[in-house]
Design a protein around this motif. Structure first.
Motif, PDB file in Angstrom:
ATOM      1  N   GLY A   1     -63.075  14.019  -3.783  1.00 53.83           N
ATOM      2  CA  GLY A   1     -63.598  15.594  -4.616  1.00 53.83           C
ATOM      3  C   GLY A   1     -64.298  14.196  -5.868  1.00 53.83           C
ATOM      4  N   ASP A   2     -64.733  15.486  -6.579  1.00 52.48           N
ATOM      5  CA  ASP A   2     -65.709  15.234  -8.139  1.00 52.48           C
ATOM      6  C   ASP A   2     -67.711  14.302  -7.812  1.00 52.48           C
ATOM      7  OD1 ASP A   2     -66.128  15.277 -10.671  1.00 52.48           O
ATOM      8  OD2 ASP A   2     -64.649  13.597 -11.240  1.00 52.48           O
ATOM      9  N   MET A   3     -68.137  14.404  -6.921  1.00 51.79           N
ATOM     10  CA  MET A   3     -69.279  14.089  -6.776  1.00 51.79           C
ATOM     11  C   MET A   3     -70.319  14.986  -7.259  1.00 51.79           C
ATOM     12  SD  MET A   3     -69.418  11.309  -4.588  1.00 51.79           S
ATOM     13  CE  MET A   3     -67.766  10.616  -5.433  1.00 51.79           C
ATOM     14  N   ARG A   4     -69.987  14.608  -8.441  1.00 46.52           N
ATOM     15  CA  ARG A   4     -71.302  15.328  -9.820  1.00 46.52           C
ATOM     16  C   ARG A   4     -72.235  14.598  -9.965  1.00 46.52           C
ATOM     17  NH1 ARG A   4     -67.160  17.154 -14.649  1.00 46.52           N
ATOM     18  NH2 ARG A   4     -65.935  15.067 -13.592  1.00 46.52           N
ATOM     19  N   SER A   5     -73.201  14.669 -10.044  1.00 39.43           N
ATOM     20  CA  SER A   5     -74.685  13.696  -9.927  1.00 39.43           C
ATOM     21  C   SER A   5     -74.488  12.207 -10.579  1.00 39.43           C
ATOM     22  CB  SER A   5     -76.100  14.687 -10.542  1.00 39.43           C
ATOM     23  OG  SER A   5     -75.500  14.276 -12.377  1.00 39.43           O
ATOM     24  N   TYR A   6     -74.055  11.814 -10.846  1.00 38.59           N
ATOM     25  CA  TYR A   6     -73.344  10.630 -12.258  1.00 38.59           C
ATOM     26  C   TYR A   6     -72.390   9.632 -11.850  1.00 38.59           C
ATOM     27  CZ  TYR A   6     -69.944  13.931 -14.747  1.00 38.59           C
ATOM     28  OH  TYR A   6     -69.560  15.087 -14.872  1.00 38.59           O
ATOM     29  N   ASN A   7     -72.033  10.532 -10.211  1.00 39.10           N
ATOM     30  CA  ASN A   7     -70.869  10.399  -9.328  1.00 39.10           C
ATOM     31  C   ASN A   7     -71.538   9.631  -8.329  1.00 39.10           C
ATOM     32  OD1 ASN A   7     -68.519   9.563 -11.453  1.00 39.10           O
ATOM     33  ND2 ASN A   7     -68.270  11.808 -10.504  1.00 39.10           N
ATOM     34  N   PHE A   8     -72.927   8.966  -7.926  1.00 40.11           N
ATOM     35  CA  PHE A   8     -73.297   8.737  -6.844  1.00 40.11           C
ATOM     36  C   PHE A   8     -74.464   8.529  -7.147  1.00 40.11           C
ATOM     37  CE2 PHE A   8     -74.612  13.526  -6.660  1.00 40.11           C
ATOM     38  CZ  PHE A   8     -75.561  13.338  -6.386  1.00 40.11           C
ATOM     39  N   VAL A   9     -74.757   7.306  -6.421  1.00 44.22           N
ATOM     40  CA  VAL A   9     -76.416   6.885  -6.750  1.00 44.22           C
ATOM     41  C   VAL A   9     -77.201   6.657  -5.472  1.00 44.22           C
ATOM     42  CG1 VAL A   9     -75.648   5.018  -7.940  1.00 44.22           C
ATOM     43  CG2 VAL A   9     -75.820   4.357  -5.503  1.00 44.22           C
ATOM     44  N   VAL A  10     -78.667   7.324  -6.009  1.00 44.79           N
ATOM     45  CA  VAL A  10     -79.788   7.151  -4.666  1.00 44.79           C
ATOM     46  C   VAL A  10     -80.784   6.060  -4.393  1.00 44.79           C
ATOM     47  CG1 VAL A  10     -82.053   8.538  -4.051  1.00 44.79           C
ATOM     48  CG2 VAL A  10     -79.918   9.909  -5.137  1.00 44.79           C
ATOM     49  N   ASP A  11     -79.525   5.918  -3.501  1.00 39.03           N
ATOM     50  CA  ASP A  11     -80.426   5.090  -2.957  1.00 39.03           C
ATOM     51  C   ASP A  11     -82.612   5.191  -2.038  1.00 39.03           C
ATOM     52  OD1 ASP A  11     -81.168   2.231  -2.473  1.00 39.03           O
ATOM     53  OD2 ASP A  11     -79.938   1.986  -0.445  1.00 39.03           O
ATOM     54  N   ILE A  12     -83.561   3.695  -3.054  1.00 38.76           N
ATOM     55  CA  ILE A  12     -84.496   4.892  -2.079  1.00 38.76           C
ATOM     56  C   ILE A  12     -85.113   3.096  -1.317  1.00 38.76           C
ATOM     57  CG2 ILE A  12     -86.952   4.679  -2.500  1.00 38.76           C
ATOM     58  CD1 ILE A  12     -86.039   6.403  -5.171  1.00 38.76           C
ATOM     59  N   THR A  13     -85.818   3.736  -0.344  1.00 39.99           N
ATOM     60  CA  THR A  13     -85.845   2.512   0.876  1.00 39.99           C
ATOM     61  C   THR A  13     -87.623   2.711   1.640  1.00 39.99           C
ATOM     62  OG1 THR A  13     -83.720   2.289   1.804  1.00 39.99           O
ATOM     63  CG2 THR A  13     -85.307   1.022   3.204  1.00 39.99           C
ATOM     64  N   PRO A  14     -88.842   2.051   1.184  1.00 35.68           N
ATOM     65  CA  PRO A  14     -90.292   2.421   1.550  1.00 35.68           C
ATOM     66  C   PRO A  14     -89.765   1.701   3.355  1.00 35.68           C
ATOM     67  CG  PRO A  14     -89.518   0.592  -0.083  1.00 35.68           C
ATOM     68  CD  PRO A  14     -88.413   0.773   0.418  1.00 35.68           C
ATOM     69  N   ASP A  15     -90.871   3.045   3.637  1.00 37.70           N
ATOM     70  CA  ASP A  15     -90.184   3.560   5.657  1.00 37.70           C
ATOM     71  C   ASP A  15     -91.704   3.174   5.688  1.00 37.70           C
ATOM     72  OD1 ASP A  15     -89.456   3.566   7.988  1.00 37.70           O
ATOM     73  OD2 ASP A  15     -89.043   5.618   7.299  1.00 37.70           O
ATOM     74  N   ILE A  16     -92.209   3.397   6.966  1.00 44.29           N
ATOM     75  CA  ILE A  16     -93.688   2.767   7.865  1.00 44.29           C
ATOM     76  C   ILE A  16     -94.505   3.629   7.073  1.00 44.29           C
ATOM     77  CG2 ILE A  16     -94.931   3.138   9.419  1.00 44.29           C
ATOM     78  CD1 ILE A  16     -92.408   3.340  11.140  1.00 44.29           C
ATOM     79  N   GLU A  17     -94.653   5.007   6.222  1.00 41.50           N
ATOM     80  CA  GLU A  17     -95.252   5.843   5.694  1.00 41.50           C
ATOM     81  C   GLU A  17     -95.253   6.804   4.381  1.00 41.50           C
ATOM     82  OE1 GLU A  17     -97.663   8.152   8.087  1.00 41.50           O
ATOM     83  OE2 GLU A  17     -98.520   6.472   8.960  1.00 41.50           O
ATOM     84  N   ASP A  18     -94.263   6.392   4.576  1.00 40.54           N
ATOM     85  CA  ASP A  18     -92.580   6.829   3.529  1.00 40.54           C
ATOM     86  C   ASP A  18     -91.897   6.237   2.641  1.00 40.54           C
ATOM     87  OD1 ASP A  18     -92.756   9.453   1.264  1.00 40.54           O
ATOM     88  OD2 ASP A  18     -94.134  10.869   2.857  1.00 40.54           O
ATOM     89  N   TYR A  19     -90.920   7.058   2.302  1.00 39.13           N
ATOM     90  CA  TYR A  19     -89.602   6.526   1.885  1.00 39.13           C
ATOM     91  C   TYR A  19     -88.160   7.486   2.967  1.00 39.13           C
ATOM     92  CZ  TYR A  19     -92.646   4.741  -2.179  1.00 39.13           C
ATOM     93  OH  TYR A  19     -93.278   4.339  -3.007  1.00 39.13           O
TER      94      TYR A  19
END
Length: 367
Positions: free
Chosen positions: A213-231
């Motif tokens: 529960g309580d997965m408001r935006s400040y309780n999770f992170v976005v992990d970005i991984t570069p891919d072949i042509e994008d992310y």
């Protein structure tokens, strides 16, 4: 489950501001020892808390309050604390190998009284190249430990954490906080909004299936991984205090929080219902694979959790099992007498079809 953009609105639907700390029972402690989570630690949570001399508010680079304070200690206690914290970092990263600790030091200790677990954030710095890393020391809360362990077993992420008596040590989970991502990156032209929307649908599904529960935006992170042509994007929970604690069903579905409205709008703009259902099915299928591969350990954990009855209030437990029974039209939820039994029933309800298909496919392969 239908994906809609209707956020939680009234005050009664908000998560509890403060959740009680639930003690680690003997059954859970035995599980932690068996699976290498219970380790003798050189410094305890109470050592950091009791010996604070004074603290100063910690500001970000824009001089905004971060809700953290930098804790300072008298030199009488500092050498002991500093040495213990460096050793604890070695336990997290190198299984206690102290060979590399000679060039490590404690750069800062931050304290947050705002969060449920009142955590300490430790910054470890490499004296040779000034590279730094973080980890956290918190009060050992049974709810949070169950949340961490379920994340380790059921999500695509692996979690490193250790306990000792009333102390919990967690690795830092890297990524951009969800609220910061919305503010600074969501509108960026390089952000692949379709892939991000797909990941939010999957994250939404993971949380509901395992009742985090309580997965408001400040309780999770976005992990970005570069891919072949994008992310590629991975949304990762960083707060596990609200593992199956609340009574309101919608509090376990991130799409219903107004703080996540930007992500929900993204999904409704770039995905149709067929695509959403496809991604939900994909995530449940992957969770079914994880259940199958860790079934003995998972069943052991859920059985212990089922016997740990003080993980929520009787009123919240009654409300949650009633709402789930109505949502799935399945009265079996009403028979659950503890939070652990409810999580087990929820996993069976949401993943049973996928597990049956998985078993059929495995049988065909064996034949």
């Amino acid at each position: 489950m239908q994906f809609s953009g209707l956020p939680v609105s009234d005050e009664s639907n908000k998560p509890s501001r403060k959740k009680p700390i639930f003690p680690v029972t003997e059954g859970l402690r035995s599980y932690l020892k068996q699976h290498g989570r219970e380790v003798k630690l050189p410094v305890h949570y109470r050592d950091l808390l009791q010996h604070i001399t004074y603290s100063v508010p910690l500001k970000d680079k824009n001089q905004q309050d971060t809700l953290w304070e930098t804790a300072l200690y008298d030199m009488r206690h500092w050498d002991f604390i500093r040495e213990g914290l460096v050793q604890m970092y070695a336990i997290l990263k190198t299984e206690g190998d102290l060979t590399f600790t000679k060039h490590l030091d404690v750069a800062r200790i931050d304290y947050c009284s705002f969060a449920n677990s009142c955590p300490f954030r430790i910054r470890i710095v490499n004296k040779f190249n000034d590279n730094y890393d973080h980890y956290y020391i918190k009060q050992a809360d049974a709810s949070r430990i169950y949340g961490l362990e379920l994340e380790h077993l059921l999500s695509p992420n692996r979690i490193t954490y250790f306990t000792h008596q009333n102390t919990l040590v967690e690795e830092h989970i890297p990524g951009i906080p969800g609220d910061v991502f919305i503010r600074n990156f969501l509108g960026d032209s390089q952000t692949n909004k379709i892939r991000l929307a797909k990941e939010f649908v999957k994250f939404n599904e993971r949380c509901f299936v395992r009742l985090l529960g309580d997965m408001r935006s400040y309780n999770f992170v976005v992990d970005i991984t570069p891919d072949i042509e994008d992310y590629q994007y991975r949304i990762r929970a960083i707060d596990f205090d609200q593992q199956s604690y609340e009574g309101r069903k919608n509090l376990y579905i991130p799409q219903f929080f107004k703080e996540n409205r930007a992500f929900v709008d993204l999904c409704l703009t770039h995905l149709n219902q067929d695509s959403i259902q496809q991604y939900q099915t994909e995530e449940r299928t992957m969770m079914a694979f994880r259940v199958a591969s860790s079934r003995f350990r998972l069943m052991e954990l859920l059985n212990i959790m089922g016997r740990d009855k003080p993980l929520s209030s009787p009123e919240k437990l009654l409300q949650l099992k009633t709402e789930l029974a109505e949502f799935f039209n399945n009265p079996s939820f009403l028979k659950c007498r503890s939070v652990g039994q409810l999580v087990k029933r929820q996993l069976k309800q949401t993943l049973q079809k996928n597990l049956i298909l998985l078993q059929k496919n495995l049988s065909k392969f064996e034949d």
